[in-house]
Motif scaffolding. Structure first.
Motif, mmCIF file in Angstrom:
data_model
loop_
_atom_site.group_PDB
_atom_site.id
_atom_site.type_symbol
_atom_site.label_atom_id
_atom_site.label_comp_id
_atom_site.label_asym_id
_atom_site.label_seq_id
_atom_site.Cartn_x
_atom_site.Cartn_y
_atom_site.Cartn_z
ATOM 1 N N ILE A 69 0.880 -1.172 0.000
ATOM 2 C CA ILE A 69 0.000 0.000 0.000
ATOM 3 C C ILE A 69 0.920 1.224 0.000
ATOM 4 O O ILE A 69 1.905 1.294 0.718
ATOM 5 N N HIS A 88 4.295 7.473 -8.950
ATOM 6 C CA HIS A 88 5.319 7.541 -9.994
ATOM 7 C C HIS A 88 5.483 6.168 -10.639
ATOM 8 O O HIS A 88 4.751 5.222 -10.336
ATOM 9 N N SER A 142 4.858 -1.823 -9.756
ATOM 10 C CA SER A 142 4.338 -2.818 -8.801
ATOM 11 C C SER A 142 2.907 -3.204 -9.149
ATOM 12 O O SER A 142 2.538 -4.377 -9.152
ATOM 13 N N ASN A 144 -3.075 -4.326 6.628
ATOM 14 C CA ASN A 144 -4.044 -4.075 5.553
ATOM 15 C C ASN A 144 -4.379 -5.351 4.788
ATOM 16 O O ASN A 144 -5.483 -5.515 4.282
ATOM 17 N N TYR A 145 -3.367 -6.254 4.715
ATOM 18 C CA TYR A 145 -3.592 -7.477 3.942
ATOM 19 C C TYR A 145 -4.673 -8.346 4.588
ATOM 20 O O TYR A 145 -5.291 -9.162 3.911
ATOM 21 N N GLY A 200 8.589 -4.129 -3.311
ATOM 22 C CA GLY A 200 9.893 -3.680 -3.785
ATOM 23 C C GLY A 200 10.968 -4.121 -2.793
ATOM 24 O O GLY A 200 10.672 -4.355 -1.615
ATOM 25 N N TRP A 223 14.016 -2.089 -8.591
ATOM 26 C CA TRP A 223 13.540 -0.713 -8.759
ATOM 27 C C TRP A 223 13.520 -0.322 -10.215
ATOM 28 O O TRP A 223 14.349 -0.780 -11.000
ATOM 29 N N LYS A 229 17.452 5.368 -8.165
ATOM 30 C CA LYS A 229 16.065 5.155 -7.777
ATOM 31 C C LYS A 229 15.358 6.512 -7.834
ATOM 32 O O LYS A 229 15.953 7.531 -7.505
HETATM 33 N N1 MSP Z 1 3.839 2.298 2.501
HETATM 34 C C1 MSP Z 1 4.950 1.433 2.331
HETATM 35 C C2 MSP Z 1 4.498 0.027 2.015
HETATM 36 C C3 MSP Z 1 3.593 -0.594 3.020
HETATM 37 S S1 MSP Z 1 3.079 -2.176 2.533
HETATM 38 C C4 MSP Z 1 2.332 -2.794 3.868
HETATM 39 C C5 MSP Z 1 5.833 1.950 1.213
HETATM 40 N N2 MSP Z 1 5.250 2.784 0.356
HETATM 41 S S2 MSP Z 1 5.984 3.469 -0.893
HETATM 42 O O1 MSP Z 1 4.970 4.261 -1.536
HETATM 43 O O2 MSP Z 1 7.154 4.148 -0.456
HETATM 44 O O3 MSP Z 1 6.475 2.324 -1.787
HETATM 45 C C6 MSP Z 1 5.576 1.388 -2.244
HETATM 46 C C7 MSP Z 1 6.233 0.433 -3.178
HETATM 47 O O4 MSP Z 1 6.716 1.109 -4.307
HETATM 48 C C8 MSP Z 1 7.406 -0.323 -2.563
HETATM 49 O O5 MSP Z 1 7.326 -1.682 -2.935
HETATM 50 C C9 MSP Z 1 8.588 0.266 -3.238
HETATM 51 O O6 MSP Z 1 9.600 -0.677 -3.402
HETATM 52 C C10 MSP Z 1 7.981 0.613 -4.579
HETATM 53 N N3 MSP Z 1 8.783 1.602 -5.233
HETATM 54 C C11 MSP Z 1 9.053 2.870 -4.836
HETATM 55 N N4 MSP Z 1 9.945 3.393 -5.717
HETATM 56 C C12 MSP Z 1 10.244 2.475 -6.656
HETATM 57 C C13 MSP Z 1 10.956 2.457 -7.831
HETATM 58 N N5 MSP Z 1 11.656 3.479 -8.238
HETATM 59 N N6 MSP Z 1 10.900 1.317 -8.585
HETATM 60 C C14 MSP Z 1 10.123 0.252 -8.269
HETATM 61 N N7 MSP Z 1 9.446 0.250 -7.163
HETATM 62 C C15 MSP Z 1 9.615 1.260 -6.262
HETATM 63 O O7 MSP Z 1 6.972 1.568 1.130
#
Ligand code: MSP
Length: 511
Positions: free
Chosen positions: A11, A19, A25, A235-236, A262, A293, A300
């Protein structure tokens, strides 16, 4: 339920709009959800937003907004992502919802009742950006500031009363769980990282904060806010209405089949989450798959670096299905990947416009000119036909196994090969030279149509809009796509009328 499949995305923090990393994902999860649906599984596909904690509270303060109003605004852009990306999610959870609060409080109460939580004092580093506690050896100095060695995010010193979860107690149970479930963490390299982290010794985990207010309160002590990761991971369960099971969702779908995440959030999912669940007497999920990523240049993407790739911009220029195809084909799943305009254009021109789009147009216009858009009534397969048709039966089990081990690049590779084979078949058989042998001409066209049908079914989870356009040729609609029909050699009904379709992809100039 045996025939059920529950897949989740992380989430997302609604601290800024989505983005390309988030889009990635979600698209990958959508691919698996769609595949399992056409395989006949009852699927639950969940995504949503992670709205509590200091990170969001501060982001809201920066905008001069109340956290809930701020979340409402940005969570909506993640909600809209489902239609922007043509996601087939069954649910969208927000951690500010009542059903979620109820589940988190319930899980907390179980842990407290089982004596897995105790009150003490936390003294150490905290990264608001990662919402993570770090030990001294995970910290380094950069430009005079303390930062996390791995994420490079700034850390703050925290000293406050806190509840702790007895994580250390679960070290051996976790290691045994990893041993008993060798595919719990994939890819293998990630599993090795997790195992060595756990083996290096687990410390009890701080699971509450006292110095801010934006979150779910500890039921037995309103001065404490439940640690945002314990809140978020739940949440799951809350999307399945845990702990209630009026609608049987929890019974049907838990334990989750795959949590897709990720690599930066592996520890939370592969260590803390199963430990919380084991401690609460709840089954852990079946698999955590950690992808790489999507890089912008070599790095990143992040707001602070100002190198964000906006999926909507790319979709506006090149279209959604090309982007989905690109991400699923060109990024080696599990590793980092980048968006290259050249490669994206190459996917459109070569794979999509040429190999797929042209194949459909050539076969259809030949059918229109010579067979009145009617499936031939008489056919007799020869070896050259069976050679291309039988590949599907021969690879059927392997394809399913690849998907079930998340080897999605192998799946895409198979499609590419079949596109090549289908085009080669049509060229080599030269139906335009068989006009005096109607049985042979009919068989070649029947086979060519069969190949288009099968390839479109294979492509459906990747580029659903386009595949559905093509399947209209045969009047096949979304709810009657069956994966196990890809090896039926005489699926198409003789004498049935088929439909023409518009051009699928326009070639793009590479400027
Ligand atoms: N809120 C937490 C996740 C909680 S799950 C119970 C979080 N959120 S996030 O918005 O920062 O990231 C969500 C997902 O997006 C993560 O899996 C993260 O790895 C992925 N990504 C964020 N930037 C990314 C890239 N640049 N590339 C691929 N995935 C990336 O973490």
């Amino acid at each position: 339920m045996e025939n059920s499949f529950y897949i989740t995305t992380p989430i997302y923090y609604p601290s800024a709009k989505p983005h390309m990393g988030h889009a990635y994902s979600s698209i990958v999860a959508d691919f698996f959800a769609r595949f399992k649906r056409i395989q006949g599984y009852k699927v639950y596909f969940l995504t949503g937003t992670d709205e509590h904690g200091l990170k969001i509270q501060r982001a809201a303060e920066k905008k001069g907004m109340q956290p809930k109003d701020f979340c409402d605004q940005i969570s909506k852009t993640f909600y809209d992502l489902s239609s922007d990306l043509n996601l087939s999610n069954d649910d969208f959870i927000r951690t500010t919802e009542q059903r979620h609060k109820k589940a988190v409080e319930h899980l907390w109460n179980i842990l407290e009742k089982k004596n897995e939580i105790y009150l003490s004092k936390y003294k150490g580093w905290y990264s608001v950006s990662d919402e993570a506690f770090y030990s001294e050896d995970e910290i380094e100095k950069a430009d005079g500031k303390a930062v996390s060695k791995v994420s490079k995010s700034t850390v703050e010193w925290v000293e406050e009363e806190s509840y702790f979860f007895k994580l250390s107690k679960w070290q051996n149970s976790l290691l045994k769980f990893f041993d008993d479930n060798p595919n719990f963490i994939l890819p293998e390299t990630r599993k090795n990282e997790v195992v060595s982290f756990v083996k290096s010794g687990l410390k009890d985990l701080s699971v509450s904060r006292k110095s801010f207010s934006w979150g779910i309160k500890v039921p037995s002590n309103n001065e404490h806010i439940i640690y945002v990761w314990l809140d978020a991971l739940t949440n799951y369960l809350s999307a399945l209405n845990f702990p209630d099971d009026k609608d049987k969702k929890y019974i049907d779908f838990w334990p989750a089949s795959v949590h897709l995440i990720g690599k930066d959030i592996l520890r939370f999912h592969a260590v803390y989450w199963p430990a919380f669940l084991l401690a609460a007497g709840i089954k852990p999920p079946k698999r955590i798959f950690s992808h790489g990523w999507i890089l912008s240049g070599e790095e990143k993407m992040s707001k602070s670096k100002g190198n964000i790739l906006d999926p909507l911009e790319i979709i506006k220029i090149y279209g959604l299905d090309p982007l989905r195809y690109y991400l699923l084909k060109e990024v080696s799943f599990g590793n980092d990947g980048s968006i290259s305009k050249e490669k994206l254009i190459n996917c459109i021109n070569s794979d999509l416009a040429n190999n797929y789009g042209n194949l459909c147009q050539r076969v259809l216009s030949f059918m229109e000119r010579n067979l009145n858009l009617t499936i031939p009534s008489e056919i007799k397969f020869e070896n050259s036909d069976l050679d291309v048709l039988n590949i599907y039966k021969e690879n059927y089990d392997t394809l399913i196994n690849e998907i079930d081990s998340q080897n999605l690049n192998k799946y895409v590779n198979f499609i590419q090969n079949q596109l090549f084979n289908a085009n080669k078949y049509f060229n080599d058989q030269e139906p335009w030279k068989k006009k005096d042998n109607l049985l042979r001409l009919g068989t070649i066209m029947y086979t060519s149509l069969e190949l288009i049908r099968r390839i479109s079914i294979l492509l459906y989870p990747i580029i659903p809009n386009t595949a559905l356009k093509v399947l209209k040729i045969f009047n096949i609609s979304e709810n009657n796509i069956h994966f196990n029909s890809i090896y039926l050699n005489e699926f198409l009904k003789k004498n049935d009328k088929i439909n023409t379709i518009p051009i699928l992809f326009k070639k793009v100039e590479n400027d």
